[in-house]
Scaffold this active site. Structure first.
Site, mmCIF file in Angstrom:
data_model
loop_
_atom_site.group_PDB
_atom_site.id
_atom_site.type_symbol
_atom_site.label_atom_id
_atom_site.label_comp_id
_atom_site.label_asym_id
_atom_site.label_seq_id
_atom_site.Cartn_x
_atom_site.Cartn_y
_atom_site.Cartn_z
ATOM 1 N N HIS A 172 12.620 28.108 69.576
ATOM 2 C CA HIS A 172 12.131 26.729 69.710
ATOM 3 C C HIS A 172 13.118 25.927 70.542
ATOM 4 O O HIS A 172 14.314 26.147 70.482
ATOM 5 C CB HIS A 172 11.977 26.081 68.328
ATOM 6 C CG HIS A 172 11.095 24.872 68.350
ATOM 7 N ND1 HIS A 172 11.565 23.632 68.680
ATOM 8 C CD2 HIS A 172 9.779 24.737 68.127
ATOM 9 C CE1 HIS A 172 10.563 22.753 68.630
ATOM 10 N NE2 HIS A 172 9.471 23.400 68.317
ATOM 11 N N ASP A 218 3.960 28.492 65.290
ATOM 12 C CA ASP A 218 2.871 29.359 65.783
ATOM 13 C C ASP A 218 2.909 30.757 65.203
ATOM 14 O O ASP A 218 1.952 31.520 65.357
ATOM 15 C CB ASP A 218 2.958 29.444 67.317
ATOM 16 C CG ASP A 218 2.640 28.097 67.938
ATOM 17 O OD1 ASP A 218 3.457 27.590 68.725
ATOM 18 O OD2 ASP A 218 1.595 27.529 67.587
HETATM 19 C C1 SDX Z 1 5.629 25.091 70.223
HETATM 20 O O1 SDX Z 1 8.697 21.529 71.574
HETATM 21 C C2 SDX Z 1 7.938 21.543 70.538
HETATM 22 O O2 SDX Z 1 8.069 20.757 69.618
HETATM 23 C C3 SDX Z 1 6.848 22.581 70.598
HETATM 24 C C4 SDX Z 1 6.056 22.791 69.318
HETATM 25 C C5 SDX Z 1 5.206 21.572 68.975
HETATM 26 O O3 SDX Z 1 4.908 21.374 67.770
HETATM 27 O O4 SDX Z 1 4.783 20.863 69.904
HETATM 28 O O5 SDX Z 1 6.931 23.056 68.246
HETATM 29 C C6 SDX Z 1 5.079 23.952 69.444
HETATM 30 O O6 SDX Z 1 5.471 25.121 71.407
HETATM 31 C C7 SDX Z 1 6.457 26.124 69.498
HETATM 32 C C8 SDX Z 1 7.014 27.215 70.473
HETATM 33 C C9 SDX Z 1 5.872 28.233 70.701
HETATM 34 N N1 SDX Z 1 6.321 29.238 71.753
HETATM 35 C C10 SDX Z 1 6.579 30.509 71.458
HETATM 36 O O7 SDX Z 1 6.612 30.962 70.313
HETATM 37 C C11 SDX Z 1 6.856 31.374 72.686
HETATM 38 C C12 SDX Z 1 8.073 32.294 72.419
HETATM 39 N N2 SDX Z 1 9.302 31.436 72.397
HETATM 40 C C13 SDX Z 1 10.068 31.371 73.626
HETATM 41 O O8 SDX Z 1 9.273 31.362 74.784
HETATM 42 C C14 SDX Z 1 11.150 30.286 73.559
HETATM 43 O O9 SDX Z 1 11.799 30.447 72.362
HETATM 44 C C15 SDX Z 1 10.770 28.827 73.714
HETATM 45 C C16 SDX Z 1 10.065 28.555 74.982
HETATM 46 C C17 SDX Z 1 9.930 28.367 72.558
HETATM 47 C C18 SDX Z 1 12.058 28.017 73.662
HETATM 48 O O10 SDX Z 1 12.777 28.375 74.750
HETATM 49 P P1 SDX Z 1 14.253 27.837 74.946
HETATM 50 O O11 SDX Z 1 14.750 26.949 73.861
HETATM 51 O O12 SDX Z 1 14.278 27.307 76.333
HETATM 52 O O13 SDX Z 1 15.079 29.100 74.767
HETATM 53 P P2 SDX Z 1 15.755 29.767 75.952
HETATM 54 O O14 SDX Z 1 14.692 30.129 76.933
HETATM 55 O O15 SDX Z 1 16.871 28.895 76.392
HETATM 56 O O16 SDX Z 1 16.282 31.074 75.263
HETATM 57 C C19 SDX Z 1 17.594 31.116 74.755
HETATM 58 C C20 SDX Z 1 17.849 32.603 74.637
HETATM 59 C C21 SDX Z 1 17.551 33.373 75.935
HETATM 60 O O17 SDX Z 1 18.341 34.533 75.933
HETATM 61 P P3 SDX Z 1 19.756 34.472 76.790
HETATM 62 O O18 SDX Z 1 19.375 34.105 78.204
HETATM 63 O O19 SDX Z 1 20.610 33.418 76.091
HETATM 64 O O20 SDX Z 1 20.301 35.861 76.665
HETATM 65 O O21 SDX Z 1 16.981 33.147 73.638
HETATM 66 C C22 SDX Z 1 16.109 34.091 74.252
HETATM 67 C C23 SDX Z 1 16.122 33.819 75.743
HETATM 68 O O22 SDX Z 1 15.793 34.972 76.461
HETATM 69 N N3 SDX Z 1 14.801 33.850 73.657
HETATM 70 C C24 SDX Z 1 14.000 34.804 73.231
HETATM 71 C C25 SDX Z 1 12.894 34.142 72.681
HETATM 72 N N4 SDX Z 1 13.049 32.814 72.806
HETATM 73 C C26 SDX Z 1 14.233 32.632 73.409
HETATM 74 N N5 SDX Z 1 14.114 36.146 73.257
HETATM 75 C C27 SDX Z 1 13.075 36.854 72.714
HETATM 76 N N6 SDX Z 1 11.974 36.285 72.160
HETATM 77 C C28 SDX Z 1 11.861 34.941 72.134
HETATM 78 N N7 SDX Z 1 10.778 34.375 71.588
#
Ligand code: SDX
Length: 392
Positions: A271, A328
């Site tokens: 998140h 989700d």
């Molecule tokens: C919603 O913002 C809100 O409030 C949204 C929401 C709402 O009520 O409106 O809460 C609803 O959108 C919830 C989120 C739903 N999305 C997903 O479940 C999709 C999967 N999650 C990822 O795509 C991701 O976690 C995000 C987009 C939700 C958040 O991304 P961030 O905070 O930008 O995290 P990041 O991309 O900076 O990742 C940090 C690290 C990275 O690794 P490194 O580069 O540090 O090695 O964590 C890893 C990322 O690769 N990572 C994941 C991951 N999420 C982050 N690795 C594997 N699986 C994941 N899901």
């Protein structure tokens, strides 16, 4: 938790804002609407009350909520000419694309410009979109299944109407299971607002140019559609079904999610703000257990989800990055148990989020926020002389 946030002086252009609607603390896993905890609201309130709270700032009295429900009923008829727009979509169209289009099309049939500073005008606009959006959202399901479109039944409560609009057959009213009704009402509450997430910021940004309410909400629907945002609830189910088809080996997918060369991410995990458990995920997980037990549904997908969650919560990669299940992760499982088709999961999210979008649009307009105009850091070419064709 109540410490004041100091906004940088440039905040007027940066797209960040001051808001009195939702408070969340990502470190502590706290979420409150207008100061009320999500746990209390999910347990003790209902969706229409919470919609009123989020939009108008106070929990309604009995008189106020009855008036709100009745005033919504005055706007639940959608212009029949909208059906011509629906007929133009192919059956395989995604419901979110249809919903974004129909929501914007509502402008054509409700051209009156909303004067957000006039309480009466704003109240009427709120009732109008609460009524019409629910109807057109369910019409997307009816359309992709080739079913006749249903009409809002003004003798029934708001969330009951969602089930009638979705599933009622010409033979008579849809038999509502109270367990299903209660679970859906709770899910809508949990999705009602979430401060400046991607789709809500979009609604505020579009509305800041003084574009209309329907057009602004339509933009929010489009932003929510993305699999990194609201589209994740559908993507979670598709991921769990893929794991199930592939023999149910959750470990294999955990490894894929950690592999930098693999674009696969564990959908429903992580998140932008919560670096702890998403409080909504806790509530939905408990509701999923209760609903599946009460409905006698033994869904192998739920077991895969629990295995995945258990492994991820112990896995160094996920722990180091504060990756926890978000709203989700479990919502898709409960929607599936309630008979909601996968392609409608994100539409469910939109129906729940509507009050938050409307509240934030109203706040932005009433506060006379300036037009959104984020700035950038320019990293392109410095000034350079023009090149004639023969020099390129
Ligand atoms: C919603 O913002 C809100 O409030 C949204 C929401 C709402 O009520 O409106 O809460 C609803 O959108 C919830 C989120 C739903 N999305 C997903 O479940 C999709 C999967 N999650 C990822 O795509 C991701 O976690 C995000 C987009 C939700 C958040 O991304 P961030 O905070 O930008 O995290 P990041 O991309 O900076 O990742 C940090 C690290 C990275 O690794 P490194 O580069 O540090 O090695 O964590 C890893 C990322 O690769 N990572 C994941 C991951 N999420 C982050 N690795 C594997 N699986 C994941 N899901």
């Amino acid at each position: 938790l109540t410490g004041a946030i100091t906004l940088d002086p440039g905040y007027k252009n940066s797209g960040s804002c001051k808001s009195a609607i939702t408070f969340l603390d990502g470190e502590e896993g706290v979420l409150r609407y207008r100061g009320y905890s999500i746990e209390d609201l999910a347990e003790k309130s209902n969706f229409l009350e919470v919609a009123y709270l989020v939009i108008f700032g106070e929990l309604p009295t009995q008189t106020q909520i009855e008036k709100f429900e009745n005033d919504i009923r005055k706007h639940t008829l959608v212009n029949e000419e909208m059906k011509g727009i629906i007929d133009g979509f192919p059956k395989h169209a995604h419901p979110m694309g249809i919903l974004a289009s129909l929501t914007c099309a509502l402008t054509a049939f409700n051209p009156k410009v909303v004067n957000a500073e006039c309480e009466k005008d704003m109240y009427e606009a709120v009732c109008k979109i609460m009524g019409k959006f629910l109807v057109v959202a369910t019409w997307t399901y009816r359309k992709i299944n080739g079913y006749p479109l249903n009409y809002y039944d003004n003798t029934m409560p708001y969330v009951d109407n969602f089930l009638q609009l979705m599933f009622k057959l010409p033979t008579g009213p849809y038999k509502v299971n109270p367990v299903v009704l209660n679970a859906i009402d709770k899910l809508f509450i949990l999705h009602a607002d979430h401060e400046q997430n991607c789709s809500t910021s979009t609604v505020r940004m579009v509305g800041s140019s003084h574009a209309g309410l329907f057009a602004s909400i339509s933009a929010g629907v489009s932003a929510l559609w993305g699999p990194l945002h609201g589209g994740a609830n559908q993507a979670v189910l598709e991921m769990l079904e893929e794991i199930q088809k592939d023999g149910g080996d959750a470990n294999k997918y955990l490894a894929k999610a950690k592999d930098k060369n693999d674009p696969f991410r564990l959908m429903g995990f992580g998140h932008r703000v919560y670096k702890n458990f998403d409080p909504r995920a806790r509530i939905i997980k408990k509701a999923a257990d209760e609903v599946l037990a009460e409905l006698g549904v033994d869904d192998p997908i739920l077991k895969i989800a629990k295995d995945l969650e258990e492994m991820a919560l112990k896995d160094e990669y996920f722990v180091a990055r504060n990756l926890y299940p978000n709203v989700d992760f479990y919502s898709g499982i409960i929607y599936r148990a309630l008979g909601i088709p996968t392609e409608m999961f994100t539409v469910m999210f939109a129906i729940g989020r509507l009050p938050g979008w409307v509240a934030q649009w109203k706040e932005m307009r009433v506060n006379k926020e300036p037009i959104g105009r984020p700035r950038q850091v320019y990293v392109g070419e410095p000034l350079r002389p023009f090149k004639e064709m023969n020099e390129r």
